[in-house]
Design a protein around this motif. Sequence first.
Motif, PDB file in Angstrom:
ATOM      1  N   SER A  46       0.844  -1.196   0.000  1.00  0.00           N
ATOM      2  CA  SER A  46       0.000   0.000   0.000  1.00  0.00           C
ATOM      3  C   SER A  46       0.882   1.250   0.000  1.00  0.00           C
ATOM      4  O   SER A  46       0.405   2.351  -0.255  1.00  0.00           O
ATOM      5  CB  SER A  46      -0.950  -0.004   1.196  1.00  0.00           C
ATOM      6  OG  SER A  46      -0.211   0.131   2.384  1.00  0.00           O
ATOM      7  N   ARG A  48       3.174   1.516  -2.148  1.00  0.00           N
ATOM      8  CA  ARG A  48       3.657   1.387  -3.527  1.00  0.00           C
ATOM      9  C   ARG A  48       5.075   0.829  -3.540  1.00  0.00           C
ATOM     10  O   ARG A  48       5.793   0.871  -2.549  1.00  0.00           O
ATOM     11  CB  ARG A  48       3.614   2.722  -4.287  1.00  0.00           C
ATOM     12  CG  ARG A  48       2.239   3.397  -4.306  1.00  0.00           C
ATOM     13  CD  ARG A  48       1.176   2.485  -4.889  1.00  0.00           C
ATOM     14  NE  ARG A  48      -0.168   3.065  -4.887  1.00  0.00           N
ATOM     15  CZ  ARG A  48      -0.939   3.168  -3.805  1.00  0.00           C
ATOM     16  NH1 ARG A  48      -0.498   2.762  -2.648  1.00  0.00           N
ATOM     17  NH2 ARG A  48      -2.151   3.670  -3.905  1.00  0.00           N
TER      18      ARG A  48
ATOM     19  N   TRP B 584     -16.700  -3.980  -6.283  1.00  0.00           N
ATOM     20  CA  TRP B 584     -15.980  -3.853  -7.553  1.00  0.00           C
ATOM     21  C   TRP B 584     -16.955  -3.556  -8.691  1.00  0.00           C
ATOM     22  O   TRP B 584     -16.733  -2.672  -9.500  1.00  0.00           O
ATOM     23  CB  TRP B 584     -15.238  -5.157  -7.792  1.00  0.00           C
ATOM     24  CG  TRP B 584     -14.541  -5.259  -9.110  1.00  0.00           C
ATOM     25  CD1 TRP B 584     -15.101  -5.513 -10.321  1.00  0.00           C
ATOM     26  CD2 TRP B 584     -13.149  -5.125  -9.337  1.00  0.00           C
ATOM     27  NE1 TRP B 584     -14.160  -5.550 -11.280  1.00  0.00           N
ATOM     28  CE2 TRP B 584     -12.933  -5.315 -10.709  1.00  0.00           C
ATOM     29  CE3 TRP B 584     -12.060  -4.880  -8.508  1.00  0.00           C
ATOM     30  CZ2 TRP B 584     -11.674  -5.261 -11.278  1.00  0.00           C
ATOM     31  CZ3 TRP B 584     -10.816  -4.827  -9.084  1.00  0.00           C
ATOM     32  CH2 TRP B 584     -10.618  -5.007 -10.445  1.00  0.00           C
ATOM     33  N   LEU B 702      -7.205  -7.260  -6.571  1.00  0.00           N
ATOM     34  CA  LEU B 702      -7.253  -6.125  -5.655  1.00  0.00           C
ATOM     35  C   LEU B 702      -5.878  -5.470  -5.547  1.00  0.00           C
ATOM     36  O   LEU B 702      -5.733  -4.251  -5.737  1.00  0.00           O
ATOM     37  CB  LEU B 702      -7.720  -6.604  -4.275  1.00  0.00           C
ATOM     38  CG  LEU B 702      -7.730  -5.549  -3.185  1.00  0.00           C
ATOM     39  CD1 LEU B 702      -8.769  -4.497  -3.485  1.00  0.00           C
ATOM     40  CD2 LEU B 702      -8.004  -6.183  -1.829  1.00  0.00           C
ATOM     41  N   SER B 703      -4.837  -6.290  -5.275  1.00  0.00           N
ATOM     42  CA  SER B 703      -3.541  -5.657  -5.039  1.00  0.00           C
ATOM     43  C   SER B 703      -2.969  -5.072  -6.337  1.00  0.00           C
ATOM     44  O   SER B 703      -2.313  -4.032  -6.306  1.00  0.00           O
ATOM     45  CB  SER B 703      -2.552  -6.624  -4.390  1.00  0.00           C
ATOM     46  OG  SER B 703      -2.764  -7.921  -4.827  1.00  0.00           O
ATOM     47  N   HIS B 705      -4.611  -3.733  -8.868  1.00  0.00           N
ATOM     48  CA  HIS B 705      -5.254  -2.450  -9.140  1.00  0.00           C
ATOM     49  C   HIS B 705      -4.820  -1.390  -8.146  1.00  0.00           C
ATOM     50  O   HIS B 705      -4.658  -0.228  -8.493  1.00  0.00           O
ATOM     51  CB  HIS B 705      -6.774  -2.610  -9.121  1.00  0.00           C
ATOM     52  CG  HIS B 705      -7.322  -2.962 -10.448  1.00  0.00           C
ATOM     53  ND1 HIS B 705      -7.240  -4.231 -10.963  1.00  0.00           N
ATOM     54  CD2 HIS B 705      -7.945  -2.204 -11.382  1.00  0.00           C
ATOM     55  CE1 HIS B 705      -7.786  -4.245 -12.160  1.00  0.00           C
ATOM     56  NE2 HIS B 705      -8.217  -3.037 -12.444  1.00  0.00           N
ATOM     57  N   TYR B 706      -4.643  -1.823  -6.947  1.00  0.00           N
ATOM     58  CA  TYR B 706      -4.333  -0.907  -5.865  1.00  0.00           C
ATOM     59  C   TYR B 706      -2.956  -0.287  -6.077  1.00  0.00           C
ATOM     60  O   TYR B 706      -2.754   0.913  -5.891  1.00  0.00           O
ATOM     61  CB  TYR B 706      -4.391  -1.734  -4.583  1.00  0.00           C
ATOM     62  CG  TYR B 706      -4.260  -0.966  -3.312  1.00  0.00           C
ATOM     63  CD1 TYR B 706      -5.036   0.166  -3.091  1.00  0.00           C
ATOM     64  CD2 TYR B 706      -3.390  -1.385  -2.320  1.00  0.00           C
ATOM     65  CE1 TYR B 706      -4.930   0.849  -1.911  1.00  0.00           C
ATOM     66  CE2 TYR B 706      -3.282  -0.701  -1.152  1.00  0.00           C
ATOM     67  CZ  TYR B 706      -4.051   0.421  -0.938  1.00  0.00           C
ATOM     68  OH  TYR B 706      -3.944   1.103   0.230  1.00  0.00           O
ATOM     69  N   ARG B 709      -2.588   2.698  -8.559  1.00  0.00           N
ATOM     70  CA  ARG B 709      -3.418   3.892  -8.413  1.00  0.00           C
ATOM     71  C   ARG B 709      -3.078   4.652  -7.154  1.00  0.00           C
ATOM     72  O   ARG B 709      -2.584   4.067  -6.185  1.00  0.00           O
ATOM     73  CB  ARG B 709      -4.902   3.491  -8.386  1.00  0.00           C
ATOM     74  CG  ARG B 709      -5.424   3.167  -9.767  1.00  0.00           C
ATOM     75  CD  ARG B 709      -6.706   2.355  -9.711  1.00  0.00           C
ATOM     76  NE  ARG B 709      -7.145   2.052 -11.059  1.00  0.00           N
ATOM     77  CZ  ARG B 709      -6.645   1.062 -11.797  1.00  0.00           C
ATOM     78  NH1 ARG B 709      -5.687   0.284 -11.306  1.00  0.00           N
ATOM     79  NH2 ARG B 709      -7.090   0.846 -13.019  1.00  0.00           N
ATOM     80  N   ALA B 711      -3.811   6.630  -3.667  1.00  0.00           N
ATOM     81  CA  ALA B 711      -4.774   6.415  -2.586  1.00  0.00           C
ATOM     82  C   ALA B 711      -5.892   7.450  -2.710  1.00  0.00           C
ATOM     83  O   ALA B 711      -5.697   8.518  -3.292  1.00  0.00           O
ATOM     84  CB  ALA B 711      -4.076   6.541  -1.244  1.00  0.00           C
TER      85      ALA B 711
END
Lengths: 122, 959
Positions: A46, A48, B584, B702-703, B705-706, B709, B711
């Motif tokens: 999270s 990155r 989603w 999920l991870s 896409h996360y 992008r 936050a």
Amino acid sequence: MELLVASAIGVLTAGGIYLTLRLRTFPVILGVSLLTYAVNVFLFTSGRLTVGAPPILQDGVDVYADPLPQALVLTAIVISFGMTAVVVMIGLGAFLGSDDDHVDDLPGEQSQTNESASESTS
Amino acid sequence: MSLFFIVALPFFGALLPGLMNSAGRAATAGVTFTVTLAAFVGLLTNLPSVVAGEVVMARVDWMPLLGLNFTLMLDALGFFFALLILGIGLLIIAYARHYLSRDDNMGQFFTYLLLFQGAMVGIVLSDNILLLLIFWELTSLSSFLLIGYWKHLPEGRQGARMALTVTGMGGLAMIGGMLILGQIAGSYDLSVILQNRELIQADPLYVPALILILLGCFTKSAQFPFHFWLPHAMAAPTPVSAYLHSATMVKAGIFLMARMWPVLSGTPEWFMIVTTAGLVTMVLGAVIALFKHDLKALLAFSTVSHLGLITMLLGTGTAFGAMAAMFHILNHATFKAALFMSAGIIDHEAHTRDIRLLGGLSKLMPVTFVVAALAALSMAGIPLLNGFLSKEMMLEEANHTVLFDTPWLVPVLATIGSLFSAAYCFRLIGHVFLGPVRDDYPAKPHDPNAGLWLPPAILVVLVVVIGIAPFLAEPFVKMVTASVLGDTASVPKAHFKIWHGLVPALFMSIAAVVGGLLMLSIFKPALRLWNATPRPEAKPIFEATVERAASLARAVILPLHNGAFSRYAAIGSITIVAAGYHAWSTGTISAPTYKMQPAGIIPFAGWLMLVAATFGMVMMHRNRLLSLILIGIVGLTVSIGFVYFSAPDLAMTQFTVEVVTIILLLLALNFLPNKTPTESSVLRRVRDTGVAIIGGIATFGLSYHYMLRDAVGVPISEFHVANSYKGGGGTNVVNVILVDFRGFDTYGEIIVLGIAALLIFALTETLLGGPVRARLVNRKPDQLRAGNTHPMMMVVLTRGMMPVVLMVGFYIFLRGHNEPGGGFIAGLIVSIAVVMQYMASGFGWASARLRYPYHGVIGAGVLIAGLTGIGSWFVGKPFLTSDFTYVRIPPFEKFELATAALFDLGVFLAVVGAVMLSLESFSRIARQAGPDDSEHAMDIDPSRDDPARALDASAKEAV
């Protein structure tokens, strides 16, 4: 790179879920450990993915990896050791006490013993 | 005295009787009496303000956002009830001191009694209805303990359970009603709610709220059809019955109806429900009471009947009815408590409460006779006693009440109720005290000592005084009535008099008394008729209902909740994925803001290793040792991944944790089977694979896409990077976050870690203390043991390594603030150094050299960390504010001193203690099972085998 990390998380999760669904305590504990890896790595990402920029402040360097998820995951790793140890202890105690390391109560068995117990008391 | 003290005194005082138990019965009762007396006096200090018409308030905000505040209020109504609760409580305590036998645990009894008393006082003083509900539930719970006080009696346990079930269900309904009421009024404060009569009664939710609240009141006050629990609660010791069923518990419902009277009463719904329930209860209770042979059962049903009477009076909704109700509450509390205590005396002295076995006691127990007879006559409604006055008022009110458009209905039923009431009172006097002295009592009855008869006698004095001089009670009752009525009506002008002239109520009264006497004269044939009439028995119906509810619950729950963990896990996984899929598919997904980074061959190789190891583990998990090796590979790859992605601290932590985890699992595997047998069917494995693949794909998606992008919110990481050096004095941002920015978090985490280790220790102790120990001692290892368990090479090597590893740990600890490292990692490294000694030289040798127990190390760590945090209070800063400075001691270079380092020391110690305590606990199990563990480090030791040296050593020992 992101694809590799994300797929690694996916593989760890899938392996973890499969082992968690096994019937004996030991594979379940291993499965939970795999899930722990997956969750820790997921939390870590999270912040990155950053290569070659550890969050150690140095003069003249402006780019650092996100330190916050790292700090959170660090304690999570240690805590998960404590939790694994507790679960292993519970599993071990159950096995030593009953010579049985199944995680499931066989369906029906439990209620029958309950009923017979209540019958005998009444 | 502040209202808080009055409410808190019984609760805090409840701690004392248990402590005083060993000091003797008198001391235990004495301390309870003192606590209650203090609360009583505290209440009386508020009397002047109450008389002046003020409302004493005390307020502390508890959870203001929920509308739940600790607000107390004392008006005349609350004062009246608190006076009854504490005043009669004092008498009951004195009485119970002499009533309980030496076999009863008096400390426990008085603890329960004080808890109950506190809860009751809380109810009557609450201004916030949510607070009131809390106290309401507390009375249900504490009365459960009191009713079931004689745990050895099945009736006691069943009665307590029934009381709890019925009043608990009522309480549940009432919570709903109160919440609705609070929503309508916009506040949960009674003082606000009571001002909003029109608003509440006009609301469409008024009727549901009314019904729910009345359910609570009716169950508590044993109104028909919930009256059945009260007689079964008579299995309690008599002081409890006297207290709960005269002045307190059952009056709580009445109190609430009176409290809510200004907003809830006066509507047709209120009138219909409350008056009808009260009237039915009054007549039914009185009829049943007449035919009960157990003295306490008779009194129990008479209580039910009188509660019905009061409820009916409140139901009429007139000011006069409310006044009569208040007056009767006072009178009933006095004569009924006295009667219960008299029944207890008879039980205590004659060893029976069965009326058929008694009779003629007036000559044997004259004092008890006078007390009981006066109280019973008052209950029967004989002039010059207080029961007569309120009964006259009741009949007067009944005369004006028209129910179901039938003017004669209420007066006739009220007269019938009074008739039976008079009849059972006469039976009580006639069949217990009068008549010839018998010679077959279970025990020879005689008057008890003053400790038992004085408390009821004091009440009977009140009965007579109020009965002869009603004007003494009049101002007080009118004051209470005024506070019941609020602004809705003015207090009736009518005076309390014995003689009102030839009014209809007088004729009804005469009819009741004469009818009662007649009824008693035909008691025997009436009893035969009663016994011949089929009646529903409440207890079997209640038990059948409970059993039906339980089997329904079983039928619903068991198929879903069958104890199969793997089923829950599968359902859980699928549910989580489904919820995620819903989000989603319905949410919007923004465009990627990051570009994918190129991956070289080395990351790909790492990925391949991880995936291969995971697959291998899944495929070969039946071989448990092999799967341990594979999970080690997974862990190592993850650590390397952390290094690659700029997280050196994480890598070090993961690496060291990996080592101790593998050791831990190896220790466990020592006892668990080495192979997992094949049990699940192919179908099942296919199903599990499906679930696993779905879960894996979902987390991958999920991870992925996360990561590409931004936050949604603005990350707060920038702050930490910017302030790490300036504010925290360290360049390792991760460590500064741990020990400084989020120090409180870390503090909680080391505590959790410590608790986990202590839990493991406790489990080990339990295991080794139980039957498992014998099993372990007799256990045959399933595999050959190593011949040389402590090889010399390994012992020598680990000992040489120990100081080096400790130095590394120390170094890692010190540099933690500025370079990768810190307390967590140093703690793990040092643990590994110590574990190596255990492994190489054996448990016996290592633990003999252990100077501090690991519990102590954990405790010291948590304490040091905590004290470091507290230290900042002394300079006026919040908990865990850190400070640092740079010092220079020649010839060293300038270095930093930070309080955060002290905190990190606490973390270090807690981690060492927790890891070592866990591993040591596992080893202790192994030691039970294994061969005798020698205290020598090496199995083969040249110095032991050399005879010259051995001689030398033994010579030394001899000296």
